[in-house]
Every structure is written in C-alpha cells, then in structure tokens.
Design a protein around this motif. Sequence first.
Motif, PDB file in Angstrom:
ATOM      1  N   ALA A 495     -23.132 -41.902 -34.269  1.00 53.31           N
ATOM      2  CA  ALA A 495     -24.209 -42.719 -33.710  1.00 53.31           C
ATOM      3  C   ALA A 495     -25.225 -41.868 -32.973  1.00 53.31           C
ATOM      4  O   ALA A 495     -26.399 -42.240 -32.842  1.00 53.31           O
ATOM      5  N   THR A 496     -24.793 -40.721 -32.506  1.00 54.20           N
ATOM      6  CA  THR A 496     -25.682 -39.804 -31.790  1.00 54.20           C
ATOM      7  C   THR A 496     -26.605 -39.032 -32.723  1.00 54.20           C
ATOM      8  O   THR A 496     -27.508 -38.330 -32.269  1.00 54.20           O
ATOM      9  N   GLY A 497     -26.385 -39.131 -34.045  1.00 56.57           N
ATOM     10  CA  GLY A 497     -27.164 -38.372 -35.006  1.00 56.57           C
ATOM     11  C   GLY A 497     -26.580 -37.022 -35.328  1.00 56.57           C
ATOM     12  O   GLY A 497     -27.104 -36.294 -36.176  1.00 56.57           O
ATOM     13  N   ARG A 498     -25.482 -36.668 -34.676  1.00 56.69           N
ATOM     14  CA  ARG A 498     -24.821 -35.396 -34.966  1.00 56.69           C
ATOM     15  C   ARG A 498     -23.791 -35.584 -36.080  1.00 56.69           C
ATOM     16  O   ARG A 498     -23.270 -36.682 -36.276  1.00 56.69           O
ATOM     17  N   TYR A 499     -23.497 -34.504 -36.792  1.00 55.19           N
ATOM     18  CA  TYR A 499     -22.602 -34.574 -37.949  1.00 55.19           C
ATOM     19  C   TYR A 499     -21.168 -34.261 -37.537  1.00 55.19           C
ATOM     20  O   TYR A 499     -20.915 -33.319 -36.786  1.00 55.19           O
ATOM     21  N   ASP A 500     -20.259 -35.071 -38.037  1.00 57.79           N
ATOM     22  CA  ASP A 500     -18.824 -34.885 -37.783  1.00 57.79           C
ATOM     23  C   ASP A 500     -18.264 -33.994 -38.888  1.00 57.79           C
ATOM     24  O   ASP A 500     -18.014 -34.452 -40.009  1.00 57.79           O
ATOM     25  N   THR A 501     -18.070 -32.723 -38.581  1.00 61.99           N
ATOM     26  CA  THR A 501     -17.631 -31.769 -39.602  1.00 61.99           C
ATOM     27  C   THR A 501     -16.160 -31.944 -39.958  1.00 61.99           C
ATOM     28  O   THR A 501     -15.663 -31.330 -40.907  1.00 61.99           O
ATOM     29  N   ARG A 502     -15.443 -32.815 -39.202  1.00 65.84           N
ATOM     30  CA  ARG A 502     -14.037 -33.063 -39.531  1.00 65.84           C
ATOM     31  C   ARG A 502     -13.901 -34.059 -40.680  1.00 65.84           C
ATOM     32  O   ARG A 502     -12.843 -34.160 -41.298  1.00 65.84           O
ATOM     33  N   ARG A 503     -14.946 -34.814 -40.950  1.00 70.16           N
ATOM     34  CA  ARG A 503     -14.919 -35.796 -42.037  1.00 70.16           C
ATOM     35  C   ARG A 503     -15.773 -35.308 -43.203  1.00 70.16           C
ATOM     36  O   ARG A 503     -16.785 -34.625 -43.017  1.00 70.16           O
ATOM     37  N   LYS A 504     -15.390 -35.687 -44.406  1.00 71.10           N
ATOM     38  CA  LYS A 504     -16.126 -35.297 -45.599  1.00 71.10           C
ATOM     39  C   LYS A 504     -17.143 -36.372 -45.975  1.00 71.10           C
ATOM     40  O   LYS A 504     -16.928 -37.554 -45.710  1.00 71.10           O
ATOM     41  N   PRO A 505     -18.236 -35.980 -46.607  1.00 69.55           N
ATOM     42  CA  PRO A 505     -19.177 -36.974 -47.129  1.00 69.55           C
ATOM     43  C   PRO A 505     -18.479 -37.866 -48.151  1.00 69.55           C
ATOM     44  O   PRO A 505     -17.549 -37.437 -48.846  1.00 69.55           O
ATOM     45  N   GLU A 506     -18.939 -39.107 -48.234  1.00 69.36           N
ATOM     46  CA  GLU A 506     -18.338 -40.074 -49.148  1.00 69.36           C
ATOM     47  C   GLU A 506     -19.352 -40.484 -50.211  1.00 69.36           C
ATOM     48  O   GLU A 506     -20.469 -40.910 -49.888  1.00 69.36           O
ATOM     49  N   ILE A 507     -18.977 -40.342 -51.468  1.00 71.58           N
ATOM     50  CA  ILE A 507     -19.824 -40.838 -52.558  1.00 71.58           C
ATOM     51  C   ILE A 507     -19.531 -42.331 -52.708  1.00 71.58           C
ATOM     52  O   ILE A 507     -18.461 -42.716 -53.189  1.00 71.58           O
ATOM     53  N   VAL A 508     -20.478 -43.154 -52.270  1.00 72.68           N
ATOM     54  CA  VAL A 508     -20.247 -44.600 -52.221  1.00 72.68           C
ATOM     55  C   VAL A 508     -20.684 -45.304 -53.503  1.00 72.68           C
ATOM     56  O   VAL A 508     -20.294 -46.455 -53.752  1.00 72.68           O
TER      57      VAL A 508
END
Length: 542
Positions: A495-508
């Motif tokens: 929500a802060t606009g920062r990226y969570d590098t512990r999670r992977k992008p999801e192809i939705v």
Amino acid sequence: MNTNLSAAATFVFLIVPSLTVAQPPGAARLQTVLRTLDADSDQSLSTGEVLEATQRLLSLDSNGDGALSLEEMGGPAPIRGMIRQQYVIRALDADGDLSVSADELGRASLSLARLDRNGDWNLSREELKTPPPPDGGGRRMNEYRSEIVGDILPGNDPRAFDAYTLVHDGATPVQNANRIYLTDMNGEIVHEWEPGPYHPEGSVAYLLENGLLLRTVSSHDWMHREHYPVGTAGTVQLLDWDSNVVWEYEMDVPGRHVIHHDVDYMPNGNILAIAYTAYSREEVHAMGWDGMFPATAETIWLDKVVEFEPNLDDGSTEIVWQWNTWDHLVQDKFPERANYGDVESEVGKIDINYLREGYVLFNRGQMNHINSVDYNPELDQIVLSSAIYGEIWFIDHSTTMTEAAGDSGGYHGRGGDLIYRWGNPLTTKSGSLDDATIYWQHDTGWITDGLPGEGNILVYNNGTNRNLDGDFEMLGMDFENSYSDLLEIRFPVRATGRYDTRRKPEIVWSWNADASEDYFSPFMSGWDRLPNGNTILSLIHI
C-alpha cells in the motif's frame, strides 16, 4: 510502446502488414520519376540527365505549384510504401514526407549526385538500386489491402466494445506509411490527420482526452540511417483535430542523441520520451564494457528518459527531469575500471556486459533497446521495457534530476537505481535465459485506473529467443520453437508503493501462454485494455 485510452476511442498502433507483396492498382506508375529522369531509357542516369533533373521533373507538376505530390510521383496513397522503395525518390525527398517540395525540387541534381558512389558523375543501374538496410534486414512489408478482410468485422460481433480505433501506420523505407486515422466499427475511416514528416519504424501516435494527437515523427535525413539506431524518430508533436501542430520539440543530433520508440503523456501535461545517447567505444570501455557485443559498432547507444514541459502558448519547451542508464551501470570483469561491483547483489544497477551475440534483433550499437515508457501518477513511478535485457524496469520519478543520476534520494531512497525489475534472471546472474518469462517484449504499461485489471501491468511478450536454453548463438526468430503471448501481471506492491521482494509477481491473465494459437509476432506489436474487459492487440504478421 504504450497505449493511452480515452472514453471516446480505442487505440491500436503498429499495425504492420504481412511480409507478402501484392500488386496494387497503378503498380505500373511506380517508376514514374525514374522514367522521367531517364530520357534514353537505359536504366541509368548520365551526367546530363542528372543536371537536367529539376527541369525534367517539373513536367510531372500537373497543378503548377512547383512541387511534386505523392500522386504526381506515381501514387495513389495506398501504394505509398512501394513508392517509398524507389531510391531516386528517397534521394529527392530529403524529409521523407513522400512529396518533393519546391526547395527539394530545386536541389534535385545535388540530391541525386549523392547516389554517385564511385565518383564517375553518372548513376549506374546498381547505384539507383535501393541498398539493403545497414542492419542486414530488408524483407519487404508491403501488402496492399483496399478494405478490411476477415470472417467477422468488429461491428458484427456483439462481444466487441463499441468504439473508434486509432490506427497508426508506422514506416520504414519498405513499409506502407505516414497514416494516422480513426475507424469506426465497420472499418470505415471517419477522420484522418495530415501526415507531415514521415513516421519511421518505432514511431507512435496517441489520441489524448483533451482531443490533441500526440505523435512522434522524423525530420532527419532518412537516407542516412547509419547515423541512427533502429526506431529513431527525433521529433515529438501535439496536433489539434485539424492537423495543426500546436507544439513540437526536436531532439535529433546525428551520431549524438535522438528520441526513439515511445512517449507518454502525463496528467500534468508534461511528456516523457525515450532517447538514445551516443558514446564512443573508448568512453564505454572506461565504464567497464568488455567490448564484445556489438563488436563492430563504432558508436554505442545507451537509453535515457526525458521529461518535457511543453508551453502551448509560445511553443517553448523545458526539460524538467531526466534519467540515464549511463548513471546506473555495474560490471564485474574489470576492477580497475568504473562501475566495478557485484552484478548479482547490486540488482538496482544494469550490467553493462549483459549483451551477447545473437540475442539482439536489428542491433546497431544499442545496449538497452528500451521500447516503451509509461507513467503511474499514483505511485509516481515509470515503467520501462528493455527488449535487449528481456526485462521490465521500474524507476522512481519522485527524485530530483540530481538524485536520478545517483543511487540515493527520492521516495524509495535509491535515487535513479532500478527499484524493481522482472522478466529475466540472467541479467543479474540469478538464473539462466531458460528461466526467463519475457523475451524481446514490447508495450509494457499499467492498465489505466477505472478499467478491469487497473494497476496491473500488461506486456506484449513477443517470444523472440524463447526456448534457447541459454544458447546465445541463435538469432532467435525461430518460428518452430517460439511463440508470442500477452501477459497481465500483478506485481507485489505494498500500500505504501514499495515492492515486497519476498513475494513473486503473479500472472493473473494471459493469452496464448500455452502456445495453442500457433502465433508468433517476433518484434513490435502492442495491446490495449478496453472498458468492457476485452483486450485488443496489434501485431506484425509474418
């Protein structure tokens, strides 16, 4: 390249015909200019014929305005791409607008003399023949169609979103070109903008919500493409509905820097543009480049993003922000040179030695080949598509210009270093090319707020160099083993606009990710998400 959507229209760009050559009506007129110059019909031009060029060509001036229109040179407009193939016309038409102005006509002899490669003051049949492009390409892209063909027109399918479509025909010397127009659901043209200067390959056009047309064009000497990498335009314009240029800016210095591929219109009225900057081999060596690829290029081109603030009242322009790849390099080969570091751990930096033989199409000294730019005002971020690296790059726009040149400052505290990247782990030596997800991709951008999937990223994944198992020796346009797909990706943004590098992008969502359509568009192409949830795409069909 990146597509904007207004409430009134759906936009498609880079509609490129297939690689077949059909004979259009009036094909016999294609040699009108050359036949007029060649008085003795020997398919060459003597010194006398060259010196008499202006006088002879004036015989084609049917309306007496002292200039030659496309039609007077052998049109009509639907075969403009084939007219463009005439090397003599390319010599006469310095600005590439497919007409010869009075000034250009007055310089006809001098322009033709430039074709005299052996200095004998004559133009042989060979010298009049269009040479292949410097990058070794040259396959024709000229298929004439007088109407839209297909099983079902969009207007006849109830699932189609009812809107107008903006079609932008880009150009190379062998493509149909210089047309920007709106079509209705039945493919009928309802409005067309005057072409002006020519639209080279990689140029774009967007119809904005304020009714202005944002486009890129070229005014540089298009016969001397050796001074430019692929996709260069050099000039960005805003046009009103009646094709009046209300603002224009040119960044086009041969062998130094030039606007290319894509632009994006920001909510505050500023314009983001991608540009090449040229460096000598010695300069890039000093920055840690190993000199291997592109080994033969004398000029090395790296990308930058420039933000223009246009003044529509007086036509002036101010550069208010920029970001350069040159400022964010890393290399692990030469401790004594600049940018020495750990490629795998310094993931915000760009490995200057990533490029390898066989991985790049149409390369003429390019290091990055960024082909699309998009701005997200909610995140104050810019997303870039680097086809050479096979990656999507996110950068922080909240930085000052000074901070953007460093690695600290801005909302994310990282200056102009990449705040997130995705698509190809080989670029950071954390995986192989076979582990990559995107290959030679185009048109990466956020789905606009208010549309289904808003905030997700859509990318046209061309698939070039897919399934090579890390082998860089193949060119990559492998029609047997590769395919194109369209991917919608949700990145792990807090929500802060920062990226969570512990999670992977999801192809939705994806189209053709399983290669079931047997579809491969090796370069260019693009997409747009529609208000009803459909996705429209354009392609190069081979």
